[in-house]
Scaffold this active site. Structure first.
Site, PDB file in Angstrom:
ATOM      1  CG  ASP A   1      -7.804   5.904  -4.431  1.00 50.85           C
ATOM      2  OD1 ASP A   1      -7.728   4.679  -4.745  1.00 50.85           O
ATOM      3  OD2 ASP A   1      -5.880   6.030  -4.815  1.00 50.85           O
TER       4      ASP A   1
ATOM      5  CG  ASP B   1      -3.261   8.657  -5.901  1.00 50.06           C
ATOM      6  OD1 ASP B   1      -3.347   7.476  -6.075  1.00 50.06           O
ATOM      7  OD2 ASP B   1      -2.163   8.925  -4.477  1.00 50.06           O
TER       8      ASP B   1
ATOM      9  CG  ASP C   1      -5.861   5.542  -8.529  1.00 49.24           C
ATOM     10  OD1 ASP C   1      -4.786   5.712  -9.349  1.00 49.24           O
ATOM     11  OD2 ASP C   1      -6.341   6.289  -7.663  1.00 49.24           O
TER      12      ASP C   1
HETATM   13  P1  ADP Z   1      -5.482   3.468  -1.790  1.00 51.04           P
HETATM   14  O1  ADP Z   1      -6.087   1.684  -2.389  1.00 51.04           O
HETATM   15  O2  ADP Z   1      -6.094   3.068   0.216  1.00 51.04           O
HETATM   16  O3  ADP Z   1      -5.142   3.860  -2.403  1.00 51.04           O
HETATM   17  P2  ADP Z   1      -3.024   1.602  -2.263  1.00 51.04           P
HETATM   18  O4  ADP Z   1      -4.098   0.489  -2.937  1.00 51.04           O
HETATM   19  O5  ADP Z   1      -2.231   2.502  -2.528  1.00 51.04           O
HETATM   20  O6  ADP Z   1      -3.693   2.092  -1.575  1.00 51.04           O
HETATM   21  O7  ADP Z   1      -1.936   0.774  -1.612  1.00 51.04           O
HETATM   22  C1  ADP Z   1      -2.967  -0.583  -0.320  1.00 51.04           C
HETATM   23  C2  ADP Z   1      -2.761  -1.162   0.675  1.00 51.04           C
HETATM   24  O8  ADP Z   1      -1.824  -2.151   0.349  1.00 51.04           O
HETATM   25  C3  ADP Z   1      -2.382   0.123   1.527  1.00 51.04           C
HETATM   26  O9  ADP Z   1      -3.065   0.407   2.872  1.00 51.04           O
HETATM   27  C4  ADP Z   1      -0.985  -1.108   2.577  1.00 51.04           C
HETATM   28  O10 ADP Z   1      -1.541  -2.004   3.343  1.00 51.04           O
HETATM   29  C5  ADP Z   1      -0.851  -2.131   1.330  1.00 51.04           C
HETATM   30  N1  ADP Z   1      -0.089  -1.301   0.846  1.00 51.04           N
HETATM   31  C6  ADP Z   1       0.522  -0.868  -0.910  1.00 51.04           C
HETATM   32  N2  ADP Z   1       1.959  -1.212  -1.019  1.00 51.04           N
HETATM   33  C7  ADP Z   1       2.523  -0.722   0.204  1.00 51.04           C
HETATM   34  C8  ADP Z   1       4.176  -1.035   0.036  1.00 51.04           C
HETATM   35  N3  ADP Z   1       5.019  -0.253  -0.743  1.00 51.04           N
HETATM   36  N4  ADP Z   1       4.698  -0.920   1.792  1.00 51.04           N
HETATM   37  C9  ADP Z   1       3.843  -1.171   2.171  1.00 51.04           C
HETATM   38  N5  ADP Z   1       1.977  -1.579   2.534  1.00 51.04           N
HETATM   39  C10 ADP Z   1       2.263  -1.370   0.896  1.00 51.04           C
HETATM   40 MG    MG Z   2      -3.956   5.273  -4.157  1.00 55.86          MG
END
Ligand code: ADP
Ligand code: MG
Length: 273
Positions: A25, A214, A218
Site C-alpha cells: 500500500d 498500514d 486496507d
Molecule cells: P492510499 O491508498 O494511498 O493508502 P487512501 O485509500 O487512504 O490512500 O486514500 C486515497 C485517496 O483518497 C487519498 O489520496 C485522498 O485523495 C482521498 N482521501 C481519503 N480520505 C480522505 C480525507 N479524509 N480527506 C481528504 N482526502 C481523502
Molecule cells: Mg492507506
C-alpha cells in the site's frame, strides 16, 4: 522479537520463505504518511476561509490528510459548527460546516464538478456544490524504501507492486522514485482486494504473495493475501488482521523477515535429518 518482527504462526514463516510477489500500500507504508500542506489555491473565497472550511469538515477524521489540514489551520476546531459528517474511504469527507455543505477529497469525490488535475496529493474542496479550490499536500517516500526494494530482489522476490487510492499522476511519480515494478492507482478499498485476488490467481504453484499495509482502509486486503503484513505504526485493526507485524516503520524489516524465514527452514530441516 529482537528485530521487531512478530510472526503469528509457523505457516506464515513457511510462506515468507517462498515469497515471489510483494504488494505494498502506498500511503503510510512506502511513504511516511506524514502530510504537510504546501499550497492553497482558493476560488471565489480567501485562502484562510478555504482552509478553515477544509479543516472543519475534516474535524473528526484521522486520515493523515485530515490531520495535515487541521495542523495547517492551526486554530482549535469548534465541533459545535460541524455535523452530518460522512467519510468515504479512498475519496474524502463531506460535512455540514456552519450550515454549508463542504466536501474535501480527491477528484472522484468532487463528482461532476470541473476541477484541475494536479500531480501529487491534492485535497479539492467544494462548498454548497460549487468548486472552491484545492490544497496541495506533500508526503515523503520513506528514506529506506529504495534500498529495501533492492534487498527484496536479492532475496528472490520477482515482482513488487504498489496499490494506492491516490490519483495516477501522484502514483506514477512515487513509483518511479521508489523503483517499484508495477503500480495501480485510483483504487478504492474494494479495488485493492480485487487486485490482490487477481495477482494471487496469477501466481506460480507454490509461490506466495505478501501484502504490506498500514491498515488505514486496507485491513480486508491484509486478510486476503498469503501473508498479510502490517507496519506496526499503523491502525490497530491492521495489527489484528495481520499475519506478520513489523513493529517499526522501517521497510528493511521485510527482506530481513524473509532471510529469517529461510534460515529457520534450513535449521528445522536439519533437525528432522
Ligand atoms: P492510499 O491508498 O494511498 O493508502 P487512501 O485509500 O487512504 O490512500 O486514500 C486515497 C485517496 O483518497 C487519498 O489520496 C485522498 O485523495 C482521498 N482521501 C481519503 N480520505 C480522505 C480525507 N479524509 N480527506 C481528504 N482526502 C481523502
Ligand atoms: Mg492507506
Amino acid at each position: 522479537s529482537r528485530q521487531g518482527i512478530l510472526i503469528k504462526g509457523g505457516n506464515y514463516l513457511e510462506a515468507l520463505s517462498h515469497l515471489d510477489t510483494v504488494v505494498f500500500d502506498k500511503t503510510g507504508t512506502l511513504t511516511k504518511g506524514v502530510f504537510r500542506v504546501q499550497e492553497i489555491h482558493a476560488a471565489g473565497m480567501g485562502q484562510e476561509e478555504l482552509l478553515r472550511f477544509a479543516a472543519y469538515a475534516e474535524g473528526y477524521s484521522n486520515h493523515p490528510i485530515a490531520v495535515s489540514l487541521r495542523e495547517a489551520y492551526g486554530k482549535k476546531i469548534d465541533h459545535a459548527f460541524v455535523s452530518d459528517v460522512r467519510e468515504t474511504a479512498g475519496q474524502g469527507v463531506t460535512a455540514l460546516v456552519d450550515g454549508h455543505t463542504v466536501s474535501v477529497g480527491n477528484r472522484r469525490l468532487m463528482g461532476k464538478l470541473d476541477c484541475p488535475e494536479i500531480a501529487g496529493t491534492t485535497a479539492h474542496v467544494s462548498v454548497d456544490g460549487a468548486y472552491a479550490g484545492y490544497i496541495t499536500i506533500a508526503d515523503e517516500v520513506k528514506p529506506d524504501a529504495t534500498g529495501a526494494l533492492s534487498e527484496l530482489k536479492r532475496a528472490g522476490v520477482e515482482k513488487t507492486v504498489m496499490l494506492t487510492g491516490d490519483e495516477e499522476a501522484a502514483a506514477r511519480e512515487a513509483a518511479g522514485r521508489i523503483g517499484i515494478d508495477e503500480f495501480y492507482a485510483g483504487l478504492l478499498p474494494g479495488g485493492k482486494v480485487e487486485k490482490v485476488e487477481g495477482l494471487l490467481s496469477a501466481q506460480k504453484a507454490g509461490a506466495k504473495l505478501a501484502f504490506v499495509g498500514d491498515g488505514i482502509n486496507d485491513a480486508p486486503v491484509l486478510a486476503g493475501a498469503d501473508v498479510g503484513a502490517a507496519m506496526g505504526s499503523g491502525a490497530d485493526a491492521a495489527i489484528e488482521a495481520a499475519d506478520v507485524v513489523f513493529m517499526r516503520p522501517s521497510l528493511d524489516a521485510i527482506p530481513k523477515s524473509i532471510k529469517i524465514a529461510r534460515i529457520t527452514g534450513v535449521i528445522s530441516a536439519e533437525n528432522v535429518v
